[in-house]
Scaffold this motif. Structure first.
Motif, PDB file in Angstrom:
ATOM      1  N   LEU C  31       0.887  -1.162   0.000  1.00 40.03           N
ATOM      2  CA  LEU C  31       0.000   0.000   0.000  1.00 40.03           C
ATOM      3  C   LEU C  31       0.924   1.210   0.000  1.00 40.03           C
ATOM      4  CD1 LEU C  31      -2.570  -0.876   2.835  1.00 40.03           C
ATOM      5  CD2 LEU C  31      -2.947  -0.985   0.378  1.00 40.03           C
ATOM      6  N   LEU C  32       0.643   2.194  -0.858  1.00 42.24           N
ATOM      7  CA  LEU C  32       1.516   3.369  -0.890  1.00 42.24           C
ATOM      8  C   LEU C  32       0.710   4.652  -0.836  1.00 42.24           C
ATOM      9  CD1 LEU C  32       4.042   2.133  -3.594  1.00 42.24           C
ATOM     10  CD2 LEU C  32       4.445   2.349  -1.148  1.00 42.24           C
ATOM     11  N   LEU C  33       1.288   5.656  -0.174  1.00 43.12           N
ATOM     12  CA  LEU C  33       0.645   6.967  -0.110  1.00 43.12           C
ATOM     13  C   LEU C  33       0.945   7.698  -1.415  1.00 43.12           C
ATOM     14  CD1 LEU C  33       1.749   7.939   3.495  1.00 43.12           C
ATOM     15  CD2 LEU C  33      -0.574   7.389   2.727  1.00 43.12           C
ATOM     16  N   GLU C  34      -0.103   8.224  -2.040  1.00 35.89           N
ATOM     17  CA  GLU C  34       0.145   8.948  -3.288  1.00 35.89           C
ATOM     18  C   GLU C  34       0.959  10.198  -3.002  1.00 35.89           C
ATOM     19  OE1 GLU C  34      -3.377   7.907  -6.390  1.00 35.89           O
ATOM     20  OE2 GLU C  34      -3.910   9.326  -4.813  1.00 35.89           O
ATOM     21  N   ASN C  35       0.726  10.802  -1.829  1.00 40.25           N
ATOM     22  CA  ASN C  35       1.482  12.004  -1.453  1.00 40.25           C
ATOM     23  C   ASN C  35       2.094  11.753  -0.076  1.00 40.25           C
ATOM     24  OD1 ASN C  35       2.364  14.535  -0.506  1.00 40.25           O
ATOM     25  ND2 ASN C  35       0.856  15.601  -1.780  1.00 40.25           N
ATOM     26  N   GLU C  36       3.393  11.472  -0.048  1.00 40.85           N
ATOM     27  CA  GLU C  36       4.021  11.080   1.219  1.00 40.85           C
ATOM     28  C   GLU C  36       4.123  12.214   2.223  1.00 40.85           C
ATOM     29  OE1 GLU C  36       6.690   7.245  -0.101  1.00 40.85           O
ATOM     30  OE2 GLU C  36       6.892   8.337   1.813  1.00 40.85           O
ATOM     31  N   GLU C  37       4.305  13.443   1.723  1.00 37.61           N
ATOM     32  CA  GLU C  37       4.436  14.555   2.687  1.00 37.61           C
ATOM     33  C   GLU C  37       3.088  14.898   3.285  1.00 37.61           C
ATOM     34  OE1 GLU C  37       7.610  14.263   0.222  1.00 37.61           O
ATOM     35  OE2 GLU C  37       5.919  15.449  -0.583  1.00 37.61           O
ATOM     36  N   ASP C  38       2.037  14.877   2.435  1.00 40.80           N
ATOM     37  CA  ASP C  38       0.712  15.234   2.936  1.00 40.80           C
ATOM     38  C   ASP C  38      -0.279  14.152   2.539  1.00 40.80           C
ATOM     39  OD1 ASP C  38      -1.697  17.913   2.199  1.00 40.80           O
ATOM     40  OD2 ASP C  38      -1.636  16.345   3.752  1.00 40.80           O
ATOM     41  N   PRO C  39      -0.358  13.125   3.358  1.00 41.77           N
ATOM     42  CA  PRO C  39      -1.197  11.965   2.993  1.00 41.77           C
ATOM     43  C   PRO C  39      -2.624  12.343   2.641  1.00 41.77           C
ATOM     44  CG  PRO C  39       0.091  11.483   4.958  1.00 41.77           C
ATOM     45  CD  PRO C  39       0.324  12.919   4.654  1.00 41.77           C
ATOM     46  N   PHE C  40      -3.158  13.385   3.286  1.00 39.93           N
ATOM     47  CA  PHE C  40      -4.574  13.688   3.084  1.00 39.93           C
ATOM     48  C   PHE C  40      -4.864  14.393   1.768  1.00 39.93           C
ATOM     49  CE2 PHE C  40      -5.670  12.016   7.052  1.00 39.93           C
ATOM     50  CZ  PHE C  40      -4.698  12.398   7.970  1.00 39.93           C
ATOM     51  N   SER C  41      -3.810  14.770   1.070  1.00 40.49           N
ATOM     52  CA  SER C  41      -4.059  15.416  -0.229  1.00 40.49           C
ATOM     53  C   SER C  41      -3.985  14.385  -1.355  1.00 40.49           C
ATOM     54  CB  SER C  41      -3.059  16.539  -0.465  1.00 40.49           C
ATOM     55  OG  SER C  41      -1.777  15.979  -0.606  1.00 40.49           O
ATOM     56  N   GLY C  42      -3.729  13.149  -0.997  1.00 44.70           N
ATOM     57  CA  GLY C  42      -3.692  12.079  -2.004  1.00 44.70           C
ATOM     58  C   GLY C  42      -4.392  10.855  -1.442  1.00 44.70           C
ATOM     59  N   GLY C  43      -4.436   9.808  -2.249  1.00 44.97           N
ATOM     60  CA  GLY C  43      -5.103   8.600  -1.748  1.00 44.97           C
ATOM     61  C   GLY C  43      -4.086   7.552  -1.336  1.00 44.97           C
ATOM     62  N   VAL C  44      -4.590   6.323  -1.207  1.00 43.17           N
ATOM     63  CA  VAL C  44      -3.734   5.178  -0.888  1.00 43.17           C
ATOM     64  C   VAL C  44      -3.840   4.202  -2.057  1.00 43.17           C
ATOM     65  CG1 VAL C  44      -3.438   3.167   0.618  1.00 43.17           C
ATOM     66  CG2 VAL C  44      -3.998   5.398   1.612  1.00 43.17           C
ATOM     67  N   SER C  45      -2.745   3.993  -2.755  1.00 41.13           N
ATOM     68  CA  SER C  45      -2.803   3.051  -3.896  1.00 41.13           C
ATOM     69  C   SER C  45      -2.340   1.676  -3.485  1.00 41.13           C
ATOM     70  CB  SER C  45      -1.986   3.496  -5.100  1.00 41.13           C
ATOM     71  OG  SER C  45      -1.303   4.663  -4.875  1.00 41.13           O
ATOM     72  N   ILE C  46      -2.779   0.716  -4.290  1.00 43.03           N
ATOM     73  CA  ILE C  46      -2.507  -0.679  -3.960  1.00 43.03           C
ATOM     74  C   ILE C  46      -1.673  -1.262  -5.112  1.00 43.03           C
ATOM     75  CG2 ILE C  46      -4.691  -1.476  -4.997  1.00 43.03           C
ATOM     76  CD1 ILE C  46      -4.984  -3.366  -2.605  1.00 43.03           C
ATOM     77  N   PHE C  47      -0.599  -1.952  -4.763  1.00 47.58           N
ATOM     78  CA  PHE C  47       0.258  -2.585  -5.768  1.00 47.58           C
ATOM     79  C   PHE C  47       0.294  -4.072  -5.506  1.00 47.58           C
ATOM     80  CE2 PHE C  47       2.107   0.810  -8.142  1.00 47.58           C
ATOM     81  CZ  PHE C  47       1.834   1.904  -7.344  1.00 47.58           C
ATOM     82  N   VAL C  48       0.095  -4.845  -6.539  1.00 50.41           N
ATOM     83  CA  VAL C  48       0.068  -6.294  -6.365  1.00 50.41           C
ATOM     84  C   VAL C  48       0.960  -6.947  -7.416  1.00 50.41           C
ATOM     85  CG1 VAL C  48      -1.375  -8.341  -6.225  1.00 50.41           C
ATOM     86  CG2 VAL C  48      -2.324  -6.130  -5.583  1.00 50.41           C
ATOM     87  N   LYS C  49       1.800  -7.871  -6.960  1.00 46.78           N
ATOM     88  CA  LYS C  49       2.723  -8.584  -7.841  1.00 46.78           C
ATOM     89  C   LYS C  49       2.589 -10.078  -7.509  1.00 46.78           C
ATOM     90  CE  LYS C  49       7.541  -9.550  -8.153  1.00 46.78           C
ATOM     91  NZ  LYS C  49       6.987 -10.855  -8.516  1.00 46.78           N
ATOM     92  N   PRO C  50       1.700 -10.786  -8.247  1.00 46.58           N
ATOM     93  CA  PRO C  50       1.565 -12.213  -7.948  1.00 46.58           C
ATOM     94  C   PRO C  50       2.882 -12.939  -8.228  1.00 46.58           C
ATOM     95  CG  PRO C  50      -0.257 -11.439  -9.301  1.00 46.58           C
ATOM     96  CD  PRO C  50       0.765 -10.344  -9.276  1.00 46.58           C
TER      97      PRO C  50
END
Ligand SMILES: Nc1ncnc2c1ncn2[C@@H]1O[C@H](COP(=O)(O)OP(=O)(O)OP(=O)(O)O)[C@@H](O)[C@H]1O
Ligand SMILES: Nc1ncnc2c1ncn2[C@@H]1O[C@H](COP(=O)(O)OP(=O)(O)OP(=O)(O)O)[C@@H](O)[C@H]1O
Ligand SMILES: [Mg+2]
Ligand SMILES: [Mg+2]
Lengths: 154, 161, 154, 161
Positions: C31-50
């Protein structure tokens, strides 16, 4: 245009009633014109009455009941104007074992004249197939192998 | 008529080697583990015959159908669909080819000769095959037939008529 | 507010990576923060590597792969802030037999502390349950009966 | 804490007789044929605890949850949810009751005493139970968790925090 539509509608409706009655063990279903005098100013509604139950709103039906009604409509259209092949991907996802079996049987019956390519995770549906294409992947690359029945593999 | 086999080159998870996927007459079951590549066979059929949009093939756009590994995408993807006993289409041999190039260009061939999509669709219609037809039910889509509006359902019947 | 969010995010992320790796046999997810400095200005993306594959767009993943990623996220949240009960309705619809088994096993492990109420059509998942509630209907009226295992019924 | 049993009267397909649906500690499997009434148990939980909308319980509005046969709808529907070992909520006994009347009125009781929905939800939160929470996954919904937007996913994590 009106007569072409009415011929299609009447045939599909007749097929739909008969197929649904078969897959639902004497349940009833129907297609109705919202506007009988002018079909094109209204739509076509669907009525479904599973065995022992009242007529239901399609939205209130269970997932399995909706699948049976949907499959009945697809087969109703198929009996009127068949395509040379059908491709179904996990249509059995919400069917219980008994209904998945019934569906497999129905596809098998129709497959003497029409090609059915059916992706399934269910053994009891796969057992009706004439042959099975097994798909596997290694390091992200897919390949296929052909066999006659699942018993060959396990 | 029926699809005898599909030959894929660089298509989705089917790697860079030209691969023959046998199908055949009657009831063909496609089985295997999650993520193996089963639904990608349906996508090959939809792509090859031009029956759907990239979205329904789970690709951001058509070039995403081209096999890609570790960020490296091949230059093109090709699907050849072989129909057996194709007399209903008016042919004794009936092989549909479609190629998508990395730059987004796409073309169709019928028996090796370039054909426009709409002309191909007129021929496929003789076999009851239509764009947005009802002979292809993608994963998760089965219930749509009962959940569509009455007007949409009427249009389906009009198309069939 | 920032520190409460980051504590939740970091914990859930850690759980998610570990659970997904387990259910996918060494696949990776994050799970990654789209905006690391200000989490609330971006969403949370999901990365999957089977396992054996590249990182994929979630939309390109197969139905079964999506289910495994979704279940991993639900369990990741559950391990951080559990609810006293969970209700899952046919979450195994798109899982192959092996993954359905794995899921049953995972739910069983967690059920010593948490209640899991799981509707399933799959025998191999039902086999992990402590007890089974069988639901049947006659003339449109549902009733339940309780038993310990499916072998009692067939 | 766990749901020990649910008692339903006139709720969806569960007929007019007061019926006790046992649940219990650990891993409870709900099995049976299509259309039997399995998902309706999840709807009873969602309805009883006030966790969802009528749409997610597949009812046109709340009164459609009331048992109906041949056009005749009962006057009310009631669901009682019995929690065992409920100390986490701050109680030794914890029975939530909800009633919906044919005219659309609805009320909640906690241990027999009327309670407002929002006060009930404050108490349920102690057990990690929230409206639009992540402990209830309805039929067909599992994949939503990965298909939501990044912003929606962030909001889920904010709610949990
Ligand atoms: N362009 C591409 N290059 C490489 N791999 C791809 C490409 N497009 C899709 N894939 C892979 O194909 C896989 C999905 O295959 P598919 O949907 O056919 O699986 P499936 O067998 O139907 O699985 P399920 O049973 O879960 O539905 C994904 O893992 C995806 O990464
Ligand atoms: N108010 C009501 N009165 C009577 N019956 C109702 C009412 N609301 C829903 N039903 C019935 O409940 C049935 C659906 O039950 P449910 O969705 O729980 O089935 P299910 O066991 O989950 O099936 P599936 O395995 O197909 O998902 C439908 O047949 C519907 O007619
Ligand atoms: Mg698939
Ligand atoms: Mg259900």
């Amino acid at each position: 245009k009106y007569s072409a539509f009415m011929e299609a509608f009447n045939n599909i409706r007749k097929n739909f009633k008969q197929i649904y009655s078969k897959v639902s063990y004497q349940g009833k279903a129907d297609l109705l014109l919202e506007n009988e005098e002018d079909p094109f100013s209204g739509g076509v509604s669907i009525f479904v009455k599973p065995r022992g139950k009242d007529v239901q709103y399609v939205e209130a039906m269970s997932g399995g009941e909706q699948t049976l009604a949907a499959m009945s409509l697809i087969f109703a259209i198929q009996e009127y104007k068949p395509s040379v092949f059908y491709y179904f991907d996990e249509i059995d996802a919400h069917l219980d074992e008994a209904n998945a079996y019934l569906l497999g049987q129905m596809i098998k019956e129709k497959s003497d004249k029409v090609q059915f390519i059916v992706v399934t995770l269910r053994e009891n549906l796969a057992n009706f197939a004439d042959k099975l294409i097994g798909v596997t992947s290694k390091d992200g690359i897919s390949k296929t192998l052909t066999f006659k029945s699942l018993k060959e593999v396990s | 008529a029926y699809i005898e086999k599909i030959v894929v080159t660089n298509f989705k998870s089917y790697g860079t080697e030209k691969l023959e996927i046998p199908l055949g007459e009657g009831f063909i079951g496609i089985v295997g583990p999650n993520g193996a590549g089963k639904s990608n066979i349906g996508d090959a059929i939809s792509f090859g015959l031009g029956l759907s949009t990239s979205k329904t093939m789970r690709a951001k756009n058509l070039t995403h159908l081209i096999y890609s590994k570790q960020g490296h995408r091949e230059d093109f993807a090709q699907v050849d669909i072989y129909f057996a006993k194709p007399q209903i289409f008016g042919y004794d041999e009936f092989v549909i080819t479609r190629i998508i190039y990395k730059d987004g260009k796409s073309l169709y061939k019928l028996n090796g000769k370039i054909i426009r999509e709409k002309d191909l669709h007129l021929i496929l219609a003789k076999g009851g095959i239509y764009k947005e037809g009802y002979n292809i039910v993608l994963q998760g889509d089965i219930v749509k037939f009962v959940k569509i509006t009455p007007t949409e359902r009427r249009k389906i019947i009009e198309d069939v008529a």
